[in-house]
Design a protein around this motif. Structure first.
Motif, short mmCIF file in Angstrom:
data_model
loop_
_atom_site.label_atom_id
_atom_site.label_comp_id
_atom_site.label_asym_id
_atom_site.label_seq_id
_atom_site.Cartn_x
_atom_site.Cartn_y
_atom_site.Cartn_z
N SER A 75 -12.69 15.51 -5.29
CA SER A 75 -12.92 14.58 -6.26
C SER A 75 -13.13 12.97 -5.92
N SER A 76 -12.32 12.79 -4.55
CA SER A 76 -12.16 11.26 -4.17
C SER A 76 -13.23 10.69 -3.44
N ALA A 77 -13.95 12.09 -2.73
CA ALA A 77 -15.05 11.35 -1.85
C ALA A 77 -16.29 12.01 -2.57
N SER A 78 -16.42 13.10 -3.10
CA SER A 78 -17.84 13.82 -3.40
C SER A 78 -18.75 12.73 -4.41
N PRO A 79 -18.17 12.22 -5.56
CA PRO A 79 -18.96 11.61 -6.43
C PRO A 79 -19.71 10.24 -5.71
N THR A 80 -19.13 9.63 -4.60
CA THR A 80 -19.58 8.46 -3.99
C THR A 80 -20.87 9.13 -2.87
N MET A 81 -20.57 10.39 -2.47
CA MET A 81 -21.45 10.72 -1.54
C MET A 81 -22.71 11.26 -2.33
N ILE A 82 -22.61 11.96 -3.65
CA ILE A 82 -23.78 12.25 -4.73
C ILE A 82 -24.28 11.07 -5.09
N ILE A 99 -9.20 2.51 -4.14
CA ILE A 99 -8.73 3.40 -5.02
C ILE A 99 -9.15 4.99 -4.25
N GLN A 100 -10.41 4.80 -4.13
CA GLN A 100 -10.73 6.12 -3.32
C GLN A 100 -10.19 6.50 -2.03
N MET A 101 -9.97 5.59 -1.09
CA MET A 101 -9.20 5.74 0.17
C MET A 101 -7.71 6.59 -0.43
N PHE A 102 -7.29 5.87 -1.20
CA PHE A 102 -5.65 6.46 -1.64
C PHE A 102 -5.70 7.63 -1.96
N ALA A 103 -6.55 8.01 -2.81
CA ALA A 103 -7.14 9.05 -3.43
C ALA A 103 -7.18 10.26 -2.34
N PHE A 104 -8.09 10.01 -1.55
CA PHE A 104 -8.53 10.85 -0.57
C PHE A 104 -7.12 11.25 0.49
N HIS A 105 -6.47 10.35 0.93
CA HIS A 105 -5.61 10.42 1.91
C HIS A 105 -4.49 11.25 1.07
N LEU A 106 -4.10 10.73 -0.21
CA LEU A 106 -3.06 11.58 -0.86
C LEU A 106 -3.40 12.99 -1.06
N GLY A 107 -4.69 13.40 -1.38
CA GLY A 107 -5.04 14.47 -1.35
C GLY A 107 -4.84 15.47 -0.28
N GLY A 108 -5.04 14.76 0.81
CA GLY A 108 -5.02 15.45 2.20
C GLY A 108 -3.27 15.85 2.39
N VAL A 109 -2.69 14.89 1.97
CA VAL A 109 -1.10 14.91 2.41
C VAL A 109 -0.76 15.83 1.48
N MET A 110 -1.10 15.96 0.20
CA MET A 110 -0.32 16.83 -0.83
C MET A 110 -1.07 18.36 -0.50
N GLU A 111 -1.98 18.35 0.13
CA GLU A 111 -2.57 19.72 0.60
C GLU A 111 -1.59 20.35 1.60
N VAL A 158 1.26 3.43 2.84
CA VAL A 158 1.23 2.50 4.03
C VAL A 158 -0.12 2.31 4.39
N PHE A 159 -1.29 2.96 4.06
CA PHE A 159 -2.63 2.83 4.33
C PHE A 159 -3.29 1.49 3.65
N TYR A 175 -19.16 5.28 7.74
CA TYR A 175 -18.89 6.71 7.40
C TYR A 175 -19.28 6.98 5.96
N THR A 176 -19.24 8.16 5.44
CA THR A 176 -20.06 8.41 4.30
C THR A 176 -19.20 8.30 2.91
N PHE A 177 -17.80 7.87 2.95
CA PHE A 177 -17.31 7.28 1.86
C PHE A 177 -15.98 6.32 2.40
N CYS A 178 -14.98 5.99 1.56
CA CYS A 178 -13.95 5.03 1.85
C CYS A 178 -12.80 5.94 2.21
N ASP A 179 -12.59 5.79 3.48
CA ASP A 179 -11.17 6.59 4.28
C ASP A 179 -10.82 5.26 4.89
#
Length: 303
Positions: A75-82, A99-111, A158-159, A175-179
């Motif tokens: 959900s961090s990236a898909s709504p923006t791409m859609i 906020i999107q960048m933080f959520a995206f990287h948080l999702g990756g680290v938590m995975e 840190v990001f 790129y296709t969203f905010c990372d």
């Protein structure tokens, strides 16, 4: 890290990663369908575990946590791409982008953290089957999960902390969203120092979690060898689901790192690292976990 001339005040970013997409509507619908399937499947897993008290056990709480992580990640990236592909909305506000960048990287680290703690859960279950529920209680599992979320937030903080003070020379994201990489390339500074800093953090986390998972499976293999044939089948069945999701996530991550270094287009690879685990994980646990699969079949039989 000298500044370039012409820094500008940015109130919104322009998403430019899809500018060369030939059929944006078709691509957008594919992203939308995949996103809906992934979110729906993860929500189904969460609801089954919440509403069935028999599933209020450490293993299922960790599956529930993984489902939450997958929903956050996709959900961090898909709504923006859609929005860009289907609705043609190719701008995002400055604050929303961070906020999107933080959520995206948080999702990756938590995975990574979620898969590591699930591997530990399987090791304890196989090594100490009779003491398992006394060692890993629901309360300890929830506390451990809560601590991992806090640690992940600490790393990911840190990001934005390194990006926010930097001036921007333009507002178009390649790129296709905010990372992190997308926003960093809009700044007026030499990005090498910042990229190296983040690369060290990501490498440390991915190597540590992957190495930890490998160690747990070495321990599992050792105890499996000492078990009877019937126990071996049960142990193999309980670990197979986890092995599938680990393979999906880390293979996608390693392919992204290797092919990006070789000069392959990053956008498609990055989207794959988000969608593959988030879509595969819930279906793996739906069909590989006996209790959840039984509930699903029961619902279909009733209907």
């Amino acid at each position: 890290m000298p500044l370039q001339n012409g820094s500008v005040t940015v109130t919104e970013f322009i998403i430019g990663g899809f500018d060369t997409t030939k059929r944006p509507i078709i691509a957008g619908m594919a992203v939308l369908i995949t996103y809906i399937l992934a979110v729906f499947a993860n929500i189904v897993n969460i609801l089954f575990i919440i509403y069935d008290k028999r599933l209020h056990k450490p293993m299922y709480l960790l599956i529930c946590n993984l489902a939450v992580v997958d929903i956050l990640y996709i959900s961090s990236a898909s709504p923006t791409m859609i929005g860009v592909l289907v609705a043609g909305v190719n701008t995002i506000s400055y604050v929303s982008c961070f906020i999107q960048m933080f959520a995206f990287h948080l999702g990756g680290v938590m995975e990574m953290f979620a898969l590591a703690v699930m591997a530990f859960d399987r090791l304890v279950a196989i090594s100490y089957p009779f003491q398992y529920h006394s060692y890993l209680t629901n309360g300890r599992t929830l506390v451990l999960t809560y601590v991992l979320w806090l640690v992940a937030c600490g790393f990911v903080a840190v990001f934005p902390a390194t990006l926010i003070p930097l001036p921007h020379c333009h507002s178009t994201l390649k790129y296709t969203f905010c990372d992190y990489a997308a926003i960093m390339r809009t700044t007026c500074v030499d990005p090498n120092y910042y990229f190296n800093l983040v690369s060290i953090i990501i490498f440390f986390l991915s190597f540590f979690t992957f190495f930890f998972i490998c160690l747990t499976y070495i321990g599992i293999i050792y105890f499996v060898k000492l078990s009877s044939n019937n126990d071996k089948k049960k142990m193999g069945s309980t670990c197979l689901s986890h092995l599938i999701v680990v393979t999906c996530y880390y293979c996608a991550l390693f392919i992204l790192v290797v092919l990006t270094r070789l000069g392959v287009e990053r956008n498609g690879l990055l989207i794959g690292t988000i969608f593959v685990p988030s879509l595969v994980n819930p279906f793996v646990y739906c069909f590989r976990t006996k209790e959840i699969k039984y509930k699903i079949l029961k619902i279909f039989k009733r209907s």
